[in-house]
Design a protein around this motif. Structure first.
Motif, short mmCIF file in Angstrom:
data_model
loop_
_atom_site.label_atom_id
_atom_site.label_comp_id
_atom_site.label_asym_id
_atom_site.label_seq_id
_atom_site.Cartn_x
_atom_site.Cartn_y
_atom_site.Cartn_z
N UNK A 4 41.23 28.34 14.60
CA UNK A 4 41.64 27.16 15.38
C UNK A 4 42.73 26.40 14.59
N UNK A 5 43.83 26.07 15.24
CA UNK A 5 44.99 25.55 14.49
C UNK A 5 44.90 24.06 14.15
N UNK A 6 43.97 23.37 14.77
CA UNK A 6 43.95 21.91 14.62
C UNK A 6 43.40 21.49 13.26
N UNK A 14 47.61 23.38 27.62
CA UNK A 14 46.89 24.14 26.61
C UNK A 14 47.91 24.87 25.75
N UNK A 15 47.53 25.07 24.49
CA UNK A 15 48.41 25.80 23.58
C UNK A 15 47.55 26.80 22.81
N UNK A 16 48.10 27.99 22.58
CA UNK A 16 47.30 29.00 21.88
C UNK A 16 48.22 30.02 21.22
N UNK A 17 47.79 30.46 20.04
CA UNK A 17 48.51 31.52 19.34
C UNK A 17 47.72 32.80 19.48
N UNK A 18 48.41 33.88 19.83
CA UNK A 18 47.74 35.18 19.78
C UNK A 18 48.79 36.27 19.60
N UNK A 19 48.41 37.32 18.91
CA UNK A 19 49.27 38.49 18.71
C UNK A 19 50.64 38.10 18.15
N UNK A 20 50.62 37.09 17.28
CA UNK A 20 51.85 36.71 16.60
C UNK A 20 52.79 35.85 17.41
N UNK A 21 52.36 35.41 18.59
CA UNK A 21 53.22 34.55 19.41
C UNK A 21 52.49 33.25 19.75
#
Ligand code: FES
Ligand code: FES
Lengths: 723, 154
Positions: A490-492, A580-587
């Protein structure tokens, strides 16, 4: 000999002729009968397995990734063409055979998945193109008796400083005799002419005129068609069966028992299907005959209240929670999901005493080949996989258990004639290998200033990786990375947090489903974060921005999406907005959804603004297409998708009870790509995760109803609205 | 023997009369551009023209197709404005649904040369695309309508 084998033979002969007469930077590898030893020869120096230049200037790129819609038959050629400096209009693509030289550069076998194709092949294909370019330049320089440094390549020609030029087609014989350079200079990305510009897909014409060959389109002389009656309960076995009535159906040739059930083999699909309807089978349904998904959700919710294996711990979440002034807690549930690619599963096998040819749309050719060899009693190199176009993959055709390939080889072993095993839509829908059911329990504590100080996330769901060859690499200390991805990272900025996991074992086969673990963690994390924002009365966008202060790429897309969507501006009555914001697979991807809800509880999504930072881009048009695609795929799941079981039986069967998003439900999607020189990320999957939470958060903003269960059917929406 | 007229050609096929037209096209006539998606009239992958109208070939017993003019994706001219628009707008992804989409769009434009977004949605609602190319399909139909309009004025 079959016409398809003849085709390969012809290609082989053509290729063979070219060995002496053209520049084949793939040697005889692609179609030689001894792939493996050719692969050995090229091991450690792979670039030349990917390019062929013909005397007429035609350029063929041999692509080792499966084209399933994600545009890889265009993006990978773009990488080669950029360095080769060739005429893009002369480029055609061929599917590679299975050989070590075509293995995934990281996974070590032929795999298309994990949104990895572009970044994992970038360097190798760039070098392949540059190597060929240097050899062509050397050939021209030798012809002219000049220094190679006084020549350059452009648009399929080598040009000397004096202005004289030779076309690539004229140079192939000489270039083939040039020494292969050890080290090649790659272009400065800032000088790219093809990579980073929108290009038309090389596969579009064939797909528009109906000539594109998919697995189901395979036809061999004398080929039979089979459908298989499989156990109504996963893991069940045939006890006995009566085939008399089936055999009496016109066209039915044979009824054969295979480990997965009973196959009816006929001259045509319809005969096989009719024959199957006439079968009488008694099953031993096995241990899962009582399984029902409502019970699973109940059991999972109970498990979620107990501590699991710790995936990540930071600070002292218990103490921080004790000190918190606001405390919130919630349970989330998401269902099994079927991939439901539009082309139902199928596999064609021509098994002979000394070899086996398989035509199928596979995302894991090496694994499928080895499994087929094992079943057929052959050596892996005696099995050839012909990769067709895939009418959608989404992970279903990347099965480490090789289910649809193994079954087809089992049928072929008995039939001893070329045979195509066709899955009906119902078979495909009920065939398992679903996205797992997940239940999540989240608890958060905030201090008096509304700062998020404690976060506890317990995840319950089946492991996808357990029991596969990937187990050793991807399960660490009992934690399947695919179960917690998107949650444990989780980036937060939350000082005290705990993410733990329960991995119950259930007899329903599960598999990666476009975006894998992120398909549920993004929904849960981004929805619950929204809940936390609302507890403090803060704007959900601002709340996120502050918590992402040390995550510039997350924050970049968040701000871009918010700005393009007009975050904060007044919406027409009856419309709500969620982010919503999310990182996955390097993006990194942020999405803002605009929704309305009808009095009947139907959620409508009108507009989605999507910002993506996937690092350096190859084909921006494909990126936009994949975002539109991921959003549609995610919306199908968010609004409609659920596979449920009752008494061990899958209740859905076709698109009437497993609906996909339709044209009238497709929102206007606007895609904004962040210009970037960062390492490239994936684009096939990352568009999916943020859409469900963006929509759920928009529904909350509009109605005050928090949707914690997917799909958002009218019933769940109305229930949530009544509170 | 069943007599079929497909893409302007006459065929005699020996198949049981209840076999869906879809499978006769794909297996006997080798016209595999028409796709199988559901077999239940729910997805539109098998869409062909029967006497100019878009129909689900998986739902038509082959005996009922006798005496009708059938057109498949292979029978649509290569330079047909709809095919061209599909390329211009770069609609295709996996491509499986696209022949059916193109046949449905062609039939729509024949009836309604200038459809609105709403009319497009209505006409195309039963053609599923798992790859989610709907937005581009909509745009391609508008593009084709414009192109065909231009051609008509010449
Ligand atoms: S295959 Fe005919 S409608 Fe789906
Ligand atoms: S392009 Fe894949 S189903 Fe439509």
């Amino acid at each position: 000999m079959s016409e398809f084998i003849m085709l390969s033979r012809r290609d082989f002969l053509k290729t063979g002729a070219l060995v002496g007469g053209g520049l084949i930077l793939g040697f005889y590898l692609p179609f030689a009968d001894s792939d493996s030893c050719a692969a050995e020869q090229t091991k450690g120096f792979a670039p030349n397995a990917f390019i062929r230049v013909d005397h007429d200037g035609g350029i063929t790129f041999i692509v080792n990734k499966s084209e399933m819609g994600q545009g890889v038959y265009t993006s990978l050629p773009m990488l080669i063409a950029e360095e080769l400096e060739c005429d893009w209009r002369k480029v055609t693509v061929e599917a590679s055979p299975v050989a070590a030289v075509y293995d995934h550069t990281v996974f070590g076998s032929m795999v298309t998945g994990g949104s990895t194709s572009v970044w994992s092949e970038w360097e190798r294909l760039s070098k392949a193109g540059a190597t060929a370019r240097e050899m062509l330049i050397a050939a021209a320089a030798k012809t002219w008796r000049v220094e190679p440094a006084s020549c350059h390549a452009d648009n399929s020609r080598v040009i000397h400083a004096s202005g004289k030029a030779l076309a690539y087609g004229e140079l192939v014989d000489k270039a083939a005799k040039m020494p292969i350079p050890k080290d090649v200079q790659l272009k400065n990305p800032d000088t790219y002419k093809i990579v980073g510009t929108p290009r038309h897909r090389l596969d579009s014409p064939a797909k528009v005129n109906g000539t594109a060959q998919f697995g189901l389109d395979t036809r061999l002389p004398g080929m039979l068609t089979a459908v298989v009656a499989r156990s109504p309960v996963f893991g069940g076995k045939v006890v006995s069966y009566k085939a008399d009535r089936a055999k009496a159906v016109p066209g039915v040739k044979q009824v054969v028992q295979v480990p997965s059930g009973v196959a009816v083999v006929a001259k045509s699909f319809w005969g096989a299907k009719k024959g199957r309807e006439a079968l009488d089978i008694s099953w031993d349904e096995g241990e899962w005959a009582k399984l029902s998904t409502p019970d699973m959700h109940r059991d999972y919710a109970g498990l979620a209240k107990t501590p699991g294996l710790i995936a990540r711990k930071a600070g002292d979440p218990e103490q921080a929670y004790a000190l918190a002034t606001h405390k919130i807690s919630a349970e989330y549930h998401v269902p099994y999901l079927a991939h439901a690619a539009m082309e139902p599963l199928n596999c064609t096998v021509d098994l002979r005493g000394d070899g086996c040819d398989i035509w199928t749309g596979s995302q894991m050719q090496t694994g499928d080949r080895n499994a087929a060899a094992r079943i057929a009693g052959l050596k892996p190199e005696q099995v050839k996989i012909h990769t067709t176009f895939l009418g959608g993959g989404f992970g279903r055709r990347a099965n480490p258990h090789s289910d649809f390939v193994i079954e087809a080889v089992e049928v072929a072993k008995v039939v001893r004639k070329p045979v195509k095993v066709v899955w009906t839509r119902e078979d495909d829908m009920r065939g398992g290998y679903y996205r797992p059911i997940w239940s999540d329990r989240l608890t958060a504590g905030l201090d008096g200033n509304g700062n998020l100080i404690a976060w506890w996330h317990t995840i319950v769901g089946q492991s996808i990786i357990a029991g596969t060859p990937f187990e050793a690499a991807m399960i660490k200390n009992g934690i399947d990375g695919a179960s917690v991805e998107g949650a444990q990272d989780i980036p937060y900025a939350i000082p005290h947090l705990l993410v733990d996991l329960h991995s119950p074992q259930i007899g329903v086969p599960v598999l990666w489903w476009r975006s894998v673990g992120h398909s549920h963690t993004a929904f849960v994390v981004e929805s619950f974060l929204d809940e936390a924002a609302h507890v403090t009365g803060k704007d959900p966008y601002e709340f996120r921005r502050v918590l992402l202060v040390e995550k510039p790429r997350h924050r970049g897309v968040l701000e871009l999406a918010a700005q393009k969507a007009g975050w904060g501006s007044t919406l027409p009555a009856g419309r709500g907005r969620g982010i919503a914001v999310h990182e996955s697979f390097g993006s990194f991807i942020a999405q803002v959804a605009e929704v309305s809800v009808t009095p009947e509880g139907v959620v409508r999504v009108h507009r989605v603004v999507c910002a993506i930072d996937c690092g350096r881009t190859v084909n921006p048009d494909t990126i936009a297409a994949q975002m539109q695609s991921g959003i549609a795929f995610g919306l199908s799941a968010a609004l409609h998708g659920a596979i449920t079981l009752k008494n061990g039986r899958v209740e859905q069967s076709n698109f009437h009870d497993y609906p996909l998003l339709r044209m009238n439900e497709m929102p206007q999607v606007e895609v904004h790509i962040v210009p970037s020189k960062e390492k490239p990320g994936g684009v096939g999957e990352p568009g999916v995760p943020p859409i469900a939470p963006a929509v759920a958060n928009a529904v909350f903003a509009l109605t005050g109803a928090r949707l914690r269960t997917l799909p958002m059917t009218p019933e769940t929406v109305l229930k949530a609205m009544k509170g | 023997m069943i007599a079929l007229s497909v893409n302007g050609k006459l065929y005699q096929v020996e198949v049981p009369p209840d076999v869906p037209l879809l499978w006769v096209l794909r297996e006997q006539l080798k016209l595999t551009g028409t796709k199988f998606g559901c077999g239940a009239g729910l997805c539109g992958a098998c869409t062909v023209h029967v006497d100019g109208k878009a129909e689900r070939s998986c739902q038509i017993p082959v005996k009922d197709a006798q005496g009708k003019k059938i057109t498949t994706i292979e029978g649509l001219a290569g330079n047909h404005p709809v095919k061209k628009a599909w390329l211009t707008e770069e609609v295709s992804q996996c491509g499986w649904c696209q022949p059916g989409q193109i046949m449905a769009a062609t039939a729509l434009l024949k009836e309604n040369p200038r459809p609105t977004d709403g009319e497009i949605d209505n006409a195309m609602v039963d053609n599923l695309c798992r790859c989610g190319t709907y937005q581009r399909i909509r745009r391609a139909i508008h593009t084709a309508a414009q192109e065909a309009g231009k051609g008509g004025k010449k």
